[in-house]
Design an enzyme around this catalytic site. Structure first.
Site, mmCIF file in Angstrom:
data_model
loop_
_atom_site.group_PDB
_atom_site.id
_atom_site.type_symbol
_atom_site.label_atom_id
_atom_site.label_comp_id
_atom_site.label_asym_id
_atom_site.label_seq_id
_atom_site.Cartn_x
_atom_site.Cartn_y
_atom_site.Cartn_z
ATOM 1 N N GLU A 1 63.828 50.546 18.818
ATOM 2 C CA GLU A 1 65.035 51.348 18.565
ATOM 3 C C GLU A 1 64.630 52.561 17.728
ATOM 4 O OE1 GLU A 1 67.770 48.513 16.566
ATOM 5 O OE2 GLU A 1 69.257 49.328 17.930
ATOM 6 N N CYS B 1 73.667 51.209 17.944
ATOM 7 C CA CYS B 1 73.008 50.217 18.795
ATOM 8 C C CYS B 1 73.137 50.638 20.254
ATOM 9 C CB CYS B 1 73.645 48.852 18.585
ATOM 10 S SG CYS B 1 75.440 48.925 18.727
ATOM 11 N N LYS C 1 80.554 40.383 4.392
ATOM 12 C CA LYS C 1 79.500 41.002 3.595
ATOM 13 C C LYS C 1 79.056 42.289 4.277
ATOM 14 C CE LYS C 1 75.252 41.214 3.449
ATOM 15 N NZ LYS C 1 75.154 42.636 3.052
ATOM 16 N N GLU D 1 75.691 40.452 17.487
ATOM 17 C CA GLU D 1 75.675 41.804 18.076
ATOM 18 C C GLU D 1 74.432 42.486 17.523
ATOM 19 O OE1 GLU D 1 77.716 42.995 20.254
ATOM 20 O OE2 GLU D 1 79.496 41.733 20.129
HETATM 21 P P1 NAD Z 1 70.139 44.840 9.280
HETATM 22 O O1 NAD Z 1 69.883 43.725 10.216
HETATM 23 O O2 NAD Z 1 69.050 45.266 8.390
HETATM 24 O O3 NAD Z 1 71.372 44.485 8.330
HETATM 25 C C1 NAD Z 1 72.623 44.119 8.844
HETATM 26 C C2 NAD Z 1 73.360 43.334 7.788
HETATM 27 O O4 NAD Z 1 72.660 42.125 7.514
HETATM 28 C C3 NAD Z 1 73.492 44.040 6.445
HETATM 29 O O5 NAD Z 1 74.731 43.720 5.866
HETATM 30 C C4 NAD Z 1 72.364 43.419 5.649
HETATM 31 O O6 NAD Z 1 72.567 43.482 4.253
HETATM 32 C C5 NAD Z 1 72.404 41.992 6.126
HETATM 33 N N1 NAD Z 1 71.172 41.227 5.984
HETATM 34 C C6 NAD Z 1 69.896 41.674 6.040
HETATM 35 N N2 NAD Z 1 69.038 40.645 5.875
HETATM 36 C C7 NAD Z 1 69.793 39.518 5.718
HETATM 37 C C8 NAD Z 1 69.491 38.144 5.515
HETATM 38 N N3 NAD Z 1 68.231 37.687 5.450
HETATM 39 N N4 NAD Z 1 70.508 37.265 5.396
HETATM 40 C C9 NAD Z 1 71.780 37.683 5.474
HETATM 41 N N5 NAD Z 1 72.126 38.987 5.650
HETATM 42 C C10 NAD Z 1 71.147 39.888 5.789
HETATM 43 O O7 NAD Z 1 70.676 46.040 10.175
HETATM 44 P P2 NAD Z 1 71.146 47.498 9.696
HETATM 45 O O8 NAD Z 1 69.938 48.292 9.406
HETATM 46 O O9 NAD Z 1 72.208 47.419 8.666
HETATM 47 O O10 NAD Z 1 71.866 48.015 11.027
HETATM 48 C C11 NAD Z 1 71.176 48.541 12.080
HETATM 49 C C12 NAD Z 1 70.969 47.527 13.179
HETATM 50 O O11 NAD Z 1 72.233 47.020 13.605
HETATM 51 C C13 NAD Z 1 70.345 48.101 14.419
HETATM 52 O O12 NAD Z 1 69.372 47.224 14.921
HETATM 53 C C14 NAD Z 1 71.519 48.216 15.393
HETATM 54 O O13 NAD Z 1 71.140 48.228 16.738
HETATM 55 C C15 NAD Z 1 72.311 47.036 15.029
HETATM 56 N N6 NAD Z 1 73.710 47.189 15.467
HETATM 57 C C16 NAD Z 1 74.149 46.451 16.516
HETATM 58 C C17 NAD Z 1 75.446 46.605 16.980
HETATM 59 C C18 NAD Z 1 75.950 45.800 18.143
HETATM 60 O O14 NAD Z 1 77.168 45.707 18.287
HETATM 61 N N7 NAD Z 1 75.121 45.220 18.977
HETATM 62 C C19 NAD Z 1 76.306 47.507 16.352
HETATM 63 C C20 NAD Z 1 75.819 48.246 15.277
HETATM 64 C C21 NAD Z 1 74.515 48.063 14.840
#
Ligand code: NAD
Length: 492
Positions: free
Chosen positions: A396, A299, A189, A265
């Site tokens: 962040e 991230c 997803k 992650e």
């Molecule tokens: P997010 O947590 O808002 O969303 C990530 C994913 O989760 C998306 O596909 C979103 O649709 C889905 N999602 C959101 N709520 C959900 C729920 N309740 N149930 C199931 N799925 C759900 O994050 P974002 O804004 O897309 O990405 C940015 C974040 O990702 C930052 O915090 C960044 O640090 C982190 N990130 C971490 C890494 C790593 O490897 N550690 C890499 C890239 C990004």
């Protein structure tokens, strides 16, 4: 530079080439009730395309397909699974220009950065194509000599992969590559903001020979409602998530019901340390990379610059000059180095973090405001003397903003660097080997970059500690997340 009309023609052609329906059992299909969600260009706010908007039933149909394919996929020869990944690597490489344009359109990063991500993402397929045939168990004698102990590796089973928008391809291939290599089927997803790259990838994997049902992709505007039934389904065996700590925490709770294997992650708050003896030219180059890769929407982005007091002023001046000289604009335009942020909410969060720091006494050395009246651009910004209680030092930033603070001893630097709930990555610049080793041992993060501003590498184990999550992606460790160990006791 291409004229605007030509660019638009290329853009629509590349978008038209992507399947926009749910990818289930090797075919693209509409969502229940033909529901769609729009994908917008963050540089203009205009709609680029519409993709299927899955219902909870559609999500379960994707899991049905993954479950049905699991057994025969697990029995497919490792070499065959590896060859599919290898062909996918080659297809991605040969189509790098189209994939990069697509990514820039939906995500905003400059074309050169998208090209870099396509190459990085494809490398996970090459790496795991090589790992697929190296999965091995052990054979030993029990200490009392009575029994032989054999271990073998089995695929975990159907996996759910939830990915963010900031690296639309690489965050996918880093999970899909090892799952394919290990013999797991999957439902992916992607984030609602960037679904096109993932659909393009699904059709590449099919072209490379991936059997139907092994990879299924669902896009939805209702992540929680559509994902919860899958996470609660006893047929799912693994959940792997890349995204924010806040959402990750909820998913870990949900995954307790079926006791899923879980990899997380999550977010980061990376410190970037510049020691008194650092090569300042190299440190500034590294800082620009650590901060500005992906417009700061990473991230791993340096979130706090901790600089020794003896070099702080010079470092801040040089950073301000470099940041102010960057060209901001739509990522498709030649020469642009900084694209828009993903959406209005993200842009406004960056604005308010900067305002908060300035109100608290920080000195603005560059940028400090949104750019333009269309799209979500923010000027590359440098702040010095950022007060210790500024929110940007604990949250962040996820934008092109570099806050600088000073330290006077190595111990103080380590204390400040570790004073966060996150623990993804830390960067440090020093010419002294003993200091470098001391920092590598004392910084409380899953990854440390010494004299380098980027740590991501498909051959290395990527991941964090504390609230940055658990599990590793890439390297030798990456495939282990998709394997179970079975022990067989044999009495001769
Ligand atoms: P997010 O947590 O808002 O969303 C990530 C994913 O989760 C998306 O596909 C979103 O649709 C889905 N999602 C959101 N709520 C959900 C729920 N309740 N149930 C199931 N799925 C759900 O994050 P974002 O804004 O897309 O990405 C940015 C974040 O990702 C930052 O915090 C960044 O640090 C982190 N990130 C971490 C890494 C790593 O490897 N550690 C890499 C890239 C990004």
């Amino acid at each position: 530079m291409p004229n605007a009309q030509q660019a638009t023609k290329d853009e629509s052609a590349v978008i038209r080439g992507v399947p926009t329906g749910l990818w289930i059992d090797g075919a693209s299909r509409s969502a229940t009730g033909n529901a769609v969600l729009s994908v917008d260009d963050p540089a203009t706010g205009e709609t680029l395309a519409e993709v299927a908007d899955a219902s909870p039933e559609d999500g379960l149909a994707a899991l049905d397909a993954a479950v049905a394919a699991q057994e025969s996929w697990a029995q497919t020869a490792p070499r065959e699974r590896g060859e599919i990944l290898r062909r996918s690597f080659e297809l991605m490489t040969s189509r790098a220009d189209e994939l990069a344009l697509l990514m820039t359109l939906e995500m905003g990063k400059p074309l050169a950065e998208s090209q870099g991500e396509v190459a990085y993402a494809a490398e996970f397929f090459r790496w795991f194509s090589e790992e697929a045939v190296r999965v091995a168990g052990q054979w030993s004698m029990s200490p009392d000599g009575a029994t032989r102990l054999m271990t073998l590796k089995r695929p975990v089973g159907p996996a759910l992969m939830i990915t963010p928008w900031n690296f639309p391809l690489a965050m996918g291939t880093r999970k899909i590559g090892p799952a394919v290599a290990a013999g797991c089927t999957m439902v992916v997803k992607p984030a609602a903001q960037t679904p096109l790259s993932m659909y393009a990838l699904a059709s590449i994997l099919q072209e490379a020979g991936l059997p139907d049902g092994v990879l299924n992709v669902v896009t939805t505007g209702r992540s929680s409602a559509v994902m919860a039934p899958l996470i609660g389904d006893p047929r799912l065996r693994k959940l792997t998530f890349t995204g924010s700590t806040e959402v990750g925490r909820k998913l870990v709770e949900q995954s307790a019901e079926q006791l899923l294997r879980v990899s997380m992650e999550l977010g980061g708050n990376a410190p970037f340390l510049v020691m008194a003896d650092a090569d300042l030219d190299a440190a500034v180059d590294g800082a620009m990379l650590a901060k500005m890769r992906n417009m700061g929407e990473a991230c791993t982005a340096a979130n706090r610059f901790l600089v020794h007091e003896s070099v702080a002023e010079e470092f801040a001046d040089r950073m301000a000059q470099r940041m102010a000289a960057l060209r901001v604009g739509r990522g498709t335009e030649a020469g642009v180095q900084v694209g828009p942020l993903i959406d209005e909410v993200s842009r406004d969060k960056v604005s308010s973090l900067v305002q908060g720091a300035v109100d608290g006494g920080a000195r603005l050395l560059a940028g400090g405001e949104p750019v333009g009246d269309r799209g979500w651009f923010y000027a590359p910004t440098v702040l010095a003397d950022v007060p210790a209680d500024a929110a940007m030092l604990t949250e962040e930033i996820f934008g092109p903003v570099a806050p600088i603070t000073v330290f006077s001893s190595v111990d103080e630097a380590i204390f400040q660097a570790n004073d966060t709930e996150y623990g993804l990555v830390a960067y440090a610049y020093t010419k002294d080997l003993a200091t470098a080793l001391h920092l590598a041992e004392q910084l409380d993060t899953g990854m440390v970059g010494i004299n380098q501003g980027v740590v991501s590498n498909p051959a290395a184990p990527f991941g964090g500690v504390k609230h940055s999550g658990f599990g590793r992606e890439g390297g030798r460790e990456g495939i282990e997340e998709y394997l179970e160990t079975r022990y067989v006791g044999i009495r001769p």
